[in-house]
Design an enzyme around this catalytic site. Sequence first.
Site, PDB file in Angstrom:
ATOM      1  CG  ASN A 189      -0.169  -0.178   2.511  1.00 45.52           C
ATOM      2  OD1 ASN A 189       0.663   0.664   2.851  1.00 45.52           O
ATOM      3  ND2 ASN A 189      -0.414  -1.257   3.232  1.00 45.52           N
ATOM      4  NE  ARG A 190      -2.094   5.445  -3.556  1.00 45.26           N
ATOM      5  CZ  ARG A 190      -1.578   5.567  -4.769  1.00 45.26           C
ATOM      6  NH1 ARG A 190      -0.326   5.948  -4.916  1.00 45.26           N
ATOM      7  NH2 ARG A 190      -2.301   5.313  -5.836  1.00 45.26           N
TER       8      ARG A 190
END
Length: 419
Positions: free
Chosen positions: A218-219
């Site tokens: 994820n980011r």
Amino acid sequence: MEHITVLDDRRIILGVTGSIAAYKAVDLASKLTQAGARVDVIMTGAAQRFVTPLTFQAVTGRPVYTSMWGTDTGGGLPTHIAHVGLGEGADLLVVAPVTANSLAKLAHGLADDLLSVTALAARCPVVVAPAMDGGMYEHPATQANLAALRERGVAVIEPARGRFASGLVGRGRLPETPVLLGHIRRALGRGGPLENMKVVITAGGTREPIDPVRYITNRSSGKQGYALAQAALDAGACVTLISATQQLPVPVGAVLVPVESAEAMLDAVLTYSRDADALIMAAAVADFRPAEIAQHKIKKADQDDEAPTLALRRTPDILMAIKTQRAATGHPRAVIGFAAESHDLLENAQAKLRRKGLDLIVANDITAPDAGFNVDTNRVVLIDAGGAQHPLDLTSKARVGEAVIARVAALLGTDEEAR
Ligand code: CTP
């Protein structure tokens, strides 16, 4: 550069001795000053052969002390009393770089120049950063002097390995400024509100492997978790940083536990939380992982011109596992979670706080461009177990870290008010 709270308004004497690394002390003096510290530099005669006092004066904006005998003080303390005046008011004495000669003087209590006299007069903590050539650092005489200093509570910053100006390679190089700053923060943080507290912090987005070359993630950058670790260290805590990112510099003093997947993070968190005072789950733990991890790289040729379908499974919820552990053992004594939300921020965060049995949740609207993933700022609301909400204005992740750590101290009963 943003002020660093643990350095802000602190009075630091920076002793500079005659090593080629004296030029690096200019950057250190500059960064300390920019961070908000009041830096008084004392140079030995040998140091002035490498760098001029004017250089330090320019970066600190303060007079530089070079002699016990001079009468022209340039606006500073008269030099015959400078050693007492500087020493008395100081929060910290840092000698960087310290040569083998100055180290020997400090170890034996010799007092034949302004720096060594000040070191005897001062009662503040002392940090030294040795820098010397070739075998000088390893020599038993130097090592004995270092042992004597350590014995007296002086913090010794290990020199780095590398190439010396002489061309020799070995241990003896002055570490770079961020490392020196980290040690200085650690020395100033001692005795802070989280002294002797064990704090476990998770950071980064976990990686869930698909095959040996691919993964889902994820980011999350890990920046908020690392800022929390630094804030906890500044408050004097013993910090274990369980990190799914290896891209960021590890704060000096933190014990790093590198992990990759949610499963590995769960194991590490359960292990290190067993006797922890606080757990802060800042990591963005993947909620799903590939059901199967292919042992070999998935090849296009094996797919009959189709793309493979990825079946997913739920990962374990780490905070739910901690809730069970805590009910059984009482540890960690305080548990803090994060809620990264794209809608209904406060309702979702409050539901998570209750479901996961947290003492505090840091609610984070990830749709704002200046907050959340991968930026240096954050905009959060702290919600406590009683439901009280404390919104923080847009600020740096460092300041958010400090605000959360202040709440941790309050939860553990170690804050100013409780002491
Ligand atoms: N968390 C956890 N274990 C997971 C997922 C999340 O311990 N498998 C922790 C996070 O570190 C964070 C808190 O739970 O402190 C909330 O994470 P978040 O992703 O916002 O919530 P989820 O529980 O995953 O719920 P949802 O996906 O429904 O938002």
